[in-house]
Design a protein around this motif. Structure first.
Motif, PDB file in Angstrom:
ATOM      1  N   SER A 100       1.233  -1.097   0.228  1.00  8.81           N
ATOM      2  CA  SER A 100      -0.110   0.111  -0.151  1.00  8.81           C
ATOM      3  C   SER A 100       0.694   1.052  -0.148  1.00  8.81           C
ATOM      4  O   SER A 100       1.997   0.897   0.272  1.00  8.81           O
ATOM      5  CB  SER A 100      -0.510  -0.042   1.352  1.00  8.81           C
ATOM      6  OG  SER A 100      -0.271   0.272   2.316  1.00  8.81           O
ATOM      7  N   MET A 101       0.611   2.294  -0.499  1.00 12.50           N
ATOM      8  CA  MET A 101       0.959   3.543  -0.072  1.00 12.50           C
ATOM      9  C   MET A 101      -0.066   4.804   0.206  1.00 12.50           C
ATOM     10  O   MET A 101      -1.654   4.644  -0.178  1.00 12.50           O
ATOM     11  CB  MET A 101       1.425   3.745  -2.165  1.00 12.50           C
ATOM     12  CG  MET A 101       2.301   2.955  -2.586  1.00 12.50           C
ATOM     13  SD  MET A 101       3.008   3.955  -4.449  1.00 12.50           S
ATOM     14  CE  MET A 101       4.547   3.359  -3.908  1.00 12.50           C
ATOM     15  N   ASP A 102       0.544   5.258   0.948  1.00 15.88           N
ATOM     16  CA  ASP A 102      -0.452   6.534   1.686  1.00 15.88           C
ATOM     17  C   ASP A 102       0.635   7.418   1.271  1.00 15.88           C
ATOM     18  O   ASP A 102       0.948   8.414   1.339  1.00 15.88           O
ATOM     19  CB  ASP A 102      -0.714   5.858   2.964  1.00 15.88           C
ATOM     20  CG  ASP A 102      -1.867   5.585   3.620  1.00 15.88           C
ATOM     21  OD1 ASP A 102      -2.738   4.511   2.714  1.00 15.88           O
ATOM     22  OD2 ASP A 102      -0.339   4.302   4.539  1.00 15.88           O
ATOM     23  N   PHE A 103      -0.615   9.058   0.704  1.00 14.06           N
ATOM     24  CA  PHE A 103      -0.204   9.626   0.305  1.00 14.06           C
ATOM     25  C   PHE A 103      -1.192  10.477   1.038  1.00 14.06           C
ATOM     26  O   PHE A 103      -2.162  10.574   1.139  1.00 14.06           O
ATOM     27  CB  PHE A 103      -0.679  10.464  -1.763  1.00 14.06           C
ATOM     28  CG  PHE A 103      -0.249   9.190  -2.521  1.00 14.06           C
ATOM     29  CD1 PHE A 103       1.298   9.583  -2.525  1.00 14.06           C
ATOM     30  CD2 PHE A 103      -0.709   7.716  -2.657  1.00 14.06           C
ATOM     31  CE1 PHE A 103       1.913   8.593  -4.450  1.00 14.06           C
ATOM     32  CE2 PHE A 103      -0.037   7.165  -3.372  1.00 14.06           C
ATOM     33  CZ  PHE A 103       1.173   7.313  -3.787  1.00 14.06           C
ATOM     34  N   ASP A 104       0.308  11.663   1.680  1.00 18.63           N
ATOM     35  CA  ASP A 104      -0.314  12.645   2.612  1.00 18.63           C
ATOM     36  C   ASP A 104       0.452  13.982   2.528  1.00 18.63           C
ATOM     37  O   ASP A 104       1.183  14.534   2.688  1.00 18.63           O
ATOM     38  CB  ASP A 104      -0.646  12.370   3.932  1.00 18.63           C
ATOM     39  CG  ASP A 104      -0.721  12.850   5.636  1.00 18.63           C
ATOM     40  OD1 ASP A 104      -1.253  13.999   4.622  1.00 18.63           O
ATOM     41  OD2 ASP A 104      -0.897  12.445   6.406  1.00 18.63           O
ATOM     42  N   GLY A 105      -0.434  14.499   1.570  1.00 14.09           N
ATOM     43  CA  GLY A 105       0.755  15.846   1.577  1.00 14.09           C
ATOM     44  C   GLY A 105       1.881  15.797   0.709  1.00 14.09           C
ATOM     45  O   GLY A 105       2.276  14.916  -0.445  1.00 14.09           O
ATOM     46  N   ASP A 106       2.717  15.828   1.075  1.00  4.75           N
ATOM     47  CA  ASP A 106       4.296  16.035   0.445  1.00  4.75           C
ATOM     48  C   ASP A 106       4.941  14.437   0.744  1.00  4.75           C
ATOM     49  O   ASP A 106       6.071  14.185   0.296  1.00  4.75           O
ATOM     50  CB  ASP A 106       5.475  16.929   0.458  1.00  4.75           C
ATOM     51  CG  ASP A 106       5.718  17.144   1.579  1.00  4.75           C
ATOM     52  OD1 ASP A 106       5.124  16.977   2.926  1.00  4.75           O
ATOM     53  OD2 ASP A 106       6.717  17.860   1.772  1.00  4.75           O
ATOM     54  N   THR A 107       4.484  13.543   1.398  1.00  2.00           N
ATOM     55  CA  THR A 107       4.399  12.704   2.744  1.00  2.00           C
ATOM     56  C   THR A 107       4.074  11.159   1.777  1.00  2.00           C
ATOM     57  O   THR A 107       3.104  11.146   1.548  1.00  2.00           O
ATOM     58  CB  THR A 107       4.375  12.681   3.878  1.00  2.00           C
ATOM     59  OG1 THR A 107       4.885  13.669   4.476  1.00  2.00           O
ATOM     60  CG2 THR A 107       5.298  11.257   4.779  1.00  2.00           C
ATOM     61  N   VAL A 108       4.750  10.158   1.472  1.00  4.54           N
ATOM     62  CA  VAL A 108       3.971   8.731   0.875  1.00  4.54           C
ATOM     63  C   VAL A 108       4.532   8.192   1.666  1.00  4.54           C
ATOM     64  O   VAL A 108       6.390   7.540   2.025  1.00  4.54           O
ATOM     65  CB  VAL A 108       5.066   8.437  -0.650  1.00  4.54           C
ATOM     66  CG1 VAL A 108       4.648   7.204  -1.373  1.00  4.54           C
ATOM     67  CG2 VAL A 108       4.407   9.858  -1.418  1.00  4.54           C
ATOM     68  N   GLU A 109       4.294   7.024   2.811  1.00  3.40           N
ATOM     69  CA  GLU A 109       4.302   5.513   2.948  1.00  3.40           C
ATOM     70  C   GLU A 109       3.671   5.265   2.291  1.00  3.40           C
ATOM     71  O   GLU A 109       2.867   4.378   2.337  1.00  3.40           O
ATOM     72  CB  GLU A 109       3.802   5.891   4.665  1.00  3.40           C
ATOM     73  CG  GLU A 109       4.298   4.571   5.347  1.00  3.40           C
ATOM     74  CD  GLU A 109       3.321   4.478   6.567  1.00  3.40           C
ATOM     75  OE1 GLU A 109       3.912   3.116   7.264  1.00  3.40           O
ATOM     76  OE2 GLU A 109       3.132   5.965   7.485  1.00  3.40           O
ATOM     77  N   VAL A 110       5.246   3.907   1.652  1.00  6.51           N
ATOM     78  CA  VAL A 110       5.066   2.613   1.067  1.00  6.51           C
ATOM     79  C   VAL A 110       4.956   1.810   1.972  1.00  6.51           C
ATOM     80  O   VAL A 110       6.393   1.377   2.906  1.00  6.51           O
ATOM     81  CB  VAL A 110       6.278   2.873  -0.099  1.00  6.51           C
ATOM     82  CG1 VAL A 110       6.139   1.615  -0.841  1.00  6.51           C
ATOM     83  CG2 VAL A 110       6.252   3.618  -0.353  1.00  6.51           C
ATOM     84  N   ASP A 111       4.379   0.562   1.728  1.00  4.82           N
ATOM     85  CA  ASP A 111       4.618  -0.766   2.932  1.00  4.82           C
ATOM     86  C   ASP A 111       4.487  -1.715   1.940  1.00  4.82           C
ATOM     87  O   ASP A 111       3.126  -1.670   1.584  1.00  4.82           O
ATOM     88  CB  ASP A 111       3.345  -1.148   4.024  1.00  4.82           C
ATOM     89  CG  ASP A 111       3.457   0.228   5.025  1.00  4.82           C
ATOM     90  OD1 ASP A 111       4.766  -0.130   5.802  1.00  4.82           O
ATOM     91  OD2 ASP A 111       2.553   1.176   5.265  1.00  4.82           O
ATOM     92  N   ILE A 112       5.279  -2.764   2.485  1.00  4.74           N
ATOM     93  CA  ILE A 112       5.328  -3.780   1.514  1.00  4.74           C
ATOM     94  C   ILE A 112       5.347  -4.808   1.866  1.00  4.74           C
ATOM     95  O   ILE A 112       6.737  -4.809   3.000  1.00  4.74           O
ATOM     96  CB  ILE A 112       5.978  -3.750  -0.005  1.00  4.74           C
ATOM     97  CG1 ILE A 112       6.202  -2.400  -0.948  1.00  4.74           C
ATOM     98  CG2 ILE A 112       6.444  -5.138  -1.439  1.00  4.74           C
ATOM     99  CD1 ILE A 112       7.202  -1.935  -1.880  1.00  4.74           C
ATOM    100  N   GLU A 113       4.864  -6.426   1.748  1.00  3.80           N
ATOM    101  CA  GLU A 113       4.939  -7.459   2.363  1.00  3.80           C
ATOM    102  C   GLU A 113       5.145  -9.034   0.798  1.00  3.80           C
ATOM    103  O   GLU A 113       4.651  -8.759  -0.307  1.00  3.80           O
ATOM    104  CB  GLU A 113       3.909  -7.970   2.883  1.00  3.80           C
ATOM    105  CG  GLU A 113       4.499  -9.190   3.060  1.00  3.80           C
ATOM    106  CD  GLU A 113       2.696  -9.336   4.549  1.00  3.80           C
ATOM    107  OE1 GLU A 113       3.044 -10.537   5.059  1.00  3.80           O
ATOM    108  OE2 GLU A 113       2.204  -9.158   4.478  1.00  3.80           O
ATOM    109  N   ARG A 114       6.004  -9.060   0.508  1.00  2.00           N
ATOM    110  CA  ARG A 114       6.370 -10.465  -0.234  1.00  2.00           C
ATOM    111  C   ARG A 114       5.520 -11.539  -0.203  1.00  2.00           C
ATOM    112  O   ARG A 114       6.743 -11.615   1.790  1.00  2.00           O
ATOM    113  CB  ARG A 114       7.687 -10.374   0.219  1.00  2.00           C
ATOM    114  CG  ARG A 114       8.874  -9.450  -1.298  1.00  2.00           C
ATOM    115  CD  ARG A 114      10.123  -9.600  -1.357  1.00  2.00           C
ATOM    116  NE  ARG A 114      10.950  -7.622  -2.128  1.00  2.00           N
ATOM    117  CZ  ARG A 114      11.077  -6.628  -1.849  1.00  2.00           C
ATOM    118  NH1 ARG A 114      10.804  -6.765  -0.196  1.00  2.00           N
ATOM    119  NH2 ARG A 114      11.219  -5.884  -2.112  1.00  2.00           N
ATOM    120  N   PHE A 115       6.168 -12.312  -0.434  1.00  2.03           N
ATOM    121  CA  PHE A 115       4.766 -13.984  -0.801  1.00  2.03           C
ATOM    122  C   PHE A 115       6.188 -14.456  -0.417  1.00  2.03           C
ATOM    123  O   PHE A 115       6.913 -14.784  -0.855  1.00  2.03           O
ATOM    124  CB  PHE A 115       4.251 -14.210  -1.318  1.00  2.03           C
ATOM    125  CG  PHE A 115       2.680 -13.185  -1.609  1.00  2.03           C
ATOM    126  CD1 PHE A 115       2.179 -12.929   0.090  1.00  2.03           C
ATOM    127  CD2 PHE A 115       2.625 -12.487  -2.654  1.00  2.03           C
ATOM    128  CE1 PHE A 115       1.310 -11.628  -0.578  1.00  2.03           C
ATOM    129  CE2 PHE A 115       1.131 -11.713  -2.892  1.00  2.03           C
ATOM    130  CZ  PHE A 115       0.885 -11.366  -1.680  1.00  2.03           C
TER     131      PHE A 115
END
Length: 115
Positions: A100-115
């Motif tokens: 998932s990617m959360d976009f909040d103003g000039d910040t992007v939080e990326v969370d990735i899980e590999r199988f």
């Protein structure tokens, strides 16, 4: 073994391991353009969490939405708010990972899980 973890297993996830000054893992599957700054990185097992500082949240949203679509990811667009402030989320997956990617103003939080 420490007193906070009686079973002796480190149960922290990638978000809880985030630290500034870290480099992206070499196998990080999402491109980070040169003009984006890595604010923090956390890795735990098959999970990676990253905070990016971007010049324009709107441009980053459009860039990543196009990138994910072009690469054949299944994409769930959680929409964007109107009124001048970007607050959006993209969820994506393929046969190797979900994230998932959360976009909040000039910040992007990326969370990735590999199988």
């Amino acid at each position: 073994m420490n007193d906070d973890d009686p079973d002796g297993v480190d149960d922290l996830d990638a978000d809880e391991r985030m630290r500034s000054g870290q480099r992206l893992p070499a196998d990080f599957p999402i491109p980070v353009p040169d003009e984006y700054r890595v604010g923090a990185v956390g890795v735990a097992g098959n999970e990676t969490a990253v905070i990016l500082r971007v010049p324009s949240g709107e441009d980053a949203y459009n860039y990543y939405r196009q990138f994910l679509t072009d690469r054949g990811f299944r994409l769930v667009d959680e929409g964007r708010s109107q009124g001048g402030f970007l607050d959006a989320e993209l969820e994506f997956s393929n046969n190797a990972l979900e994230g998932s990617m959360d976009f909040d103003g000039d910040t992007v939080e990326v969370d990735i899980e590999r199988f």
